[in-house]
Design an enzyme around this catalytic site. Structure first.
Site, PDB file in Angstrom:
ATOM      1  N   CYS A 121     -23.079 -23.455  52.605  1.00  0.00           N
ATOM      2  CA  CYS A 121     -24.346 -24.106  52.948  1.00  0.00           C
ATOM      3  C   CYS A 121     -24.148 -25.250  53.946  1.00  0.00           C
ATOM      4  O   CYS A 121     -24.945 -25.417  54.865  1.00  0.00           O
ATOM      5  CB  CYS A 121     -25.020 -24.668  51.693  1.00  0.00           C
ATOM      6  N   HIS A 172     -37.902  -2.908  41.974  1.00  0.00           N
ATOM      7  CA  HIS A 172     -37.796  -3.515  40.646  1.00  0.00           C
ATOM      8  C   HIS A 172     -39.165  -4.073  40.288  1.00  0.00           C
ATOM      9  O   HIS A 172     -39.773  -4.798  41.086  1.00  0.00           O
ATOM     10  CB  HIS A 172     -36.752  -4.633  40.650  1.00  0.00           C
ATOM     11  N   GLU A 195     -34.835  -6.902  33.401  1.00  0.00           N
ATOM     12  CA  GLU A 195     -35.511  -5.952  32.524  1.00  0.00           C
ATOM     13  C   GLU A 195     -35.243  -6.252  31.055  1.00  0.00           C
ATOM     14  O   GLU A 195     -36.021  -5.865  30.179  1.00  0.00           O
ATOM     15  CB  GLU A 195     -35.011  -4.545  32.878  1.00  0.00           C
ATOM     16  N   ARG A 243     -38.105  -7.716  28.988  1.00  0.00           N
ATOM     17  CA  ARG A 243     -38.995  -6.718  28.379  1.00  0.00           C
ATOM     18  C   ARG A 243     -38.297  -5.985  27.242  1.00  0.00           C
ATOM     19  O   ARG A 243     -38.890  -5.741  26.183  1.00  0.00           O
ATOM     20  CB  ARG A 243     -39.453  -5.721  29.442  1.00  0.00           C
ATOM     21  N   ARG A 268     -38.283   2.210  35.932  1.00  0.00           N
ATOM     22  CA  ARG A 268     -38.687   1.173  36.878  1.00  0.00           C
ATOM     23  C   ARG A 268     -39.732   1.662  37.870  1.00  0.00           C
ATOM     24  O   ARG A 268     -40.630   0.909  38.260  1.00  0.00           O
ATOM     25  CB  ARG A 268     -37.458   0.641  37.622  1.00  0.00           C
ATOM     26  N   HIS A 278     -35.422  -3.109  45.389  1.00  0.00           N
ATOM     27  CA  HIS A 278     -34.306  -3.515  44.530  1.00  0.00           C
ATOM     28  C   HIS A 278     -33.025  -2.711  44.726  1.00  0.00           C
ATOM     29  O   HIS A 278     -31.949  -3.273  44.854  1.00  0.00           O
ATOM     30  CB  HIS A 278     -34.751  -3.408  43.074  1.00  0.00           C
ATOM     31  N   HIS A 279     -33.132  -1.408  44.732  1.00  0.00           N
ATOM     32  CA  HIS A 279     -31.918  -0.585  44.746  1.00  0.00           C
ATOM     33  C   HIS A 279     -32.137   0.630  45.632  1.00  0.00           C
ATOM     34  O   HIS A 279     -33.197   1.257  45.590  1.00  0.00           O
ATOM     35  CB  HIS A 279     -31.582  -0.124  43.323  1.00  0.00           C
ATOM     36  N   ARG A 304     -32.852   4.899  39.580  1.00  0.00           N
ATOM     37  CA  ARG A 304     -31.746   4.390  38.759  1.00  0.00           C
ATOM     38  C   ARG A 304     -32.280   3.754  37.485  1.00  0.00           C
ATOM     39  O   ARG A 304     -33.228   2.976  37.513  1.00  0.00           O
ATOM     40  CB  ARG A 304     -30.936   3.353  39.543  1.00  0.00           C
TER      41      ARG A 304
END
Length: 596
Positions: A96, A390, A403, A406, A427, A529-530, A569
């Site tokens: 940073c 996601h 997840e 949940r 998902r 997400h993926h 996935r």
């Protein structure tokens, strides 16, 4: 003055009158330090940068200001603390804090918090594509015409869970290894993973009397991927999953908590005791083991081109260091563990137009350049069009909410205060359902019983993205949710928990009623997400070409590959994937090297 005491440094940089006066005359950290110290307080005597990782320079930062953990103690805030991060490894200050130019807060590459620090500019970084880098023709040719800078057995590209698993595995199978990473920090997307690591019929499951089998994990994975997964790869994932947990545990990982993620028939998602985030923990354990083995780890170093001999076998890789430029490393084998491309919305939206403009849950390096490197080496691709959103990305702060929240009992409601979906469905279905609600977002609702069951939730509260109230009516008023309807919804849900059956949405697990202590709400919306697709590999993690012939010496593991997850996935399968196939790729690459 060569060095200052830690307390003096921190007092100076944290806002004393002396700092403010000097700061007015300085434009960057180097200028400020020059008012109090000599250049050799940061630099080597010859003035040259130590390496692309800036190892020496960062050591000087730590010698003055302390470790990241020590600095975190002095920079606490009501909510977020940039120094108390989820980054594993030994985080470099220079990630940073730049010296001779304006600094950029690396956290802002993912988060939307207002991180302020001296001499900073807004986060912006243009990452050259492989095609753009090809313009450096003269430099590349000069590097390739020179002797290799290093000679090893295996080069691993990428420092996520797959990369570190591959590096440790290759080393333990007798190979000399270099691991390169283009980002200034390790971990890839793995460091962001919170939910767990799916594995079947493990000792941890047996201790909790959870009945499972590799066959059931195989069926769940194929069903979740809409049965387009490569069955042979899924068989490896499921049958080797217990071995992957055992391997990590033997290296010091705590994977004793077992929960459930969407699409799983039983509890098989392994994570640290108390439900802490699994990804950063796993990467830290792998990093520690890589350091223990003296594996050469090079940050700010990008893989540019796979080099082959006249017969088509891999002979090394051309790399570009951020500070040291182009050079090549001679190696018998290269393992690509560079992740996917979910952060590259231009590429994502070309493959799936409905995702155009979506934010991403991914780390900033997940743009797909590793896939381009593989393609340039002749690799075939598989399932690139399948991209997962996601369902629960926090609208505030850009925080991905695991997840597991949940899975441990939270429910999803809309602004009308109503449930609208089975919370632990797959998902893709959960994300689609959220986008159909008013405002294209929803709210995760949970209580203190859920909070206590999962340590990760304390991070969300600390980040200020999970407002709380002592009643559902008050919570609804705070968040713009119909409080009366929300109260009725939670009461109905609690009756389902008592009865052991969800009469509305057939949610298969009902771990606890929501009636303890305070209530919490996190506004969420889907984020890219993926990326399920990528480089085609075989059951030895060998990369294949368009004719499904192996490219000798080239291996792939993790999200850069396609075929394991099919069209979708399952949560918890990514960590299992990167550990299992990373370990396999390392083992196979080491074996190959011994033969060549």
């Amino acid at each position: 003055m060569k060095k200052m005491k830690l307390a003096v440094c921190l007092a100076t940089l944290m806002g004393t009158a002396g700092f403010m006066g000097n700061a007015m005359a300085a434009d960057n950290l180097a200028d400020f330090h020059a008012q109090n110290q000599e250049c050799d307080s940061c630099h080597q005597p010859d003035g040259e940068l130590s390496n692309d990782s800036l190892t020496y320079e960062n050591e000087q930062c730590v010698s003055c200001h302390g470790t990241l953990a020590e600095v975190a103690e002095t920079t606490k805030h009501e909510h977020y603390n940039a120094h108390d991060s989820h980054f594993p490894g030994d985080v470099s200050c220079t990630s940073c804090h730049s010296a001779h130019e304006k600094s950029m807060v690396y956290c802002d590459s993912c988060h939307s918090f207002d991180f302020n620090m001296p001499y900073a500019k807004k986060w912006e970084r243009h990452e050259p594509t492989i095609a753009e880098l090809a313009k450096d023709k003269a430099e590349r040719q000069a590097a390739l015409a020179s002797a290799p800078r290093d000679t090893v057995d295996v080069v691993v590209v990428g420092s996520g869970g797959a990369g570190f698993s591959a590096a440790v595995s290759a080393h333990d199978n007798g190979a000399k290894v270099i691991l390169i990473e283009k980002e200034p920090v390790i971990g890839g997307n793995a460091k962001l993973a919170a939910g767990g690591m799916n594995a079947a019929w493990t000792d941890q499951q047996k201790a909790k009397k959870i009945e499972d089998s590799p066959e059931l994990m195989y069926k769940d994975t194929m069903k979740g991927g809409r049965n387009i997964n490569d069955p042979k790869l899924v068989e490896i994932l499921s049958s080797h999953s217990k071995g992957s947990v055992d391997w990590m545990t033997a290296m010091g990982a705590d994977l004793n908590d077992v929960g459930r993620m969407g699409g799983a028939s039983v509890n098989r998602s392994h994570r640290p005791t108390g439900g802490a985030g699994v990804g950063a923990h796993v990467v830290q354990v792998l990093y520690d083991n890589a350091v223990k083995r003296n594996i050469d780890i090079r940050m700010n170093t990008r893989g540019i081109e796979i080099l082959k001999d006249d017969s088509g076998k891999v002979k090394g890789i051309l790399v570009k260091g951020m500070y040291k430029g182009y050079y090549w490393v001679k190696a018998d084998a290269v393992i690509l563990a560079t992740g996917g491309f979910a952060k590259n919305n231009e590429r994502v939206s070309k493959l799936d137009p409905k995702l155009k403009g979506f934010v991403s849950t991914n780390q900033p390096g997940a743009v797909g350049d590793g896939i381009d490197v593989a393609a340039n080496a002749g690799a075939a691709m598989k399932d690139l069009e399948y991209i997962q959103a996601h369902p629960t990305l926090s609208v505030k702060g850009g925080v991905m909410v695991t997840e597991a929240v949940r899975g441990n009992g939270a429910i999803l409601v809309n602004r009308e205060g109503k449930r609208f979906v089975n919370e632990i469905t797959t998902r893709d279905k959960a994300a689609a359902a959220i986008l159909q609600q008013t405002g294209k977002s929803a709210y995760l609702i949970f209580d203190d019983s859920v909070r206590k069951s999962l340590k990760k939730i304390d991070k969300y509260i600390g980040l200020g993205v999970a407002p709380s109230a002592d009643s559902l009516e008050k919570l609804g008023k705070m968040e713009g949710i119909d409080g009366k309807a929300l109260t009725e919804t939670v009461a109905r849900y609690n009756s389902f928990v008592t009865a052991g059956k969800d009469a509305d949405f057939e949610r298969p697990n009902l771990p606890r009623a929501l009636n303890e202590g305070n209530y919490y709400a996190i506004e969420v919306t889907p984020g890219v997400h993926h990326t399920m697709g990528g480089v085609m590999i075989d059951t030895k993690a060998e990369v294949m070409d368009a004719k499904k012939q192996v490219i000798p010496g080239l291996y792939g593991a993790g999200e850069v590959t396609g075929g394991v997850h099919g069209a979708n996935r399952l949560g918890g399968n990514a960590i299992s994937d990167i550990i299992t196939f990373g370990r396999l790729a390392g083992e196979e690459a080491a074996k190959y090297s011994k033969k060549n």
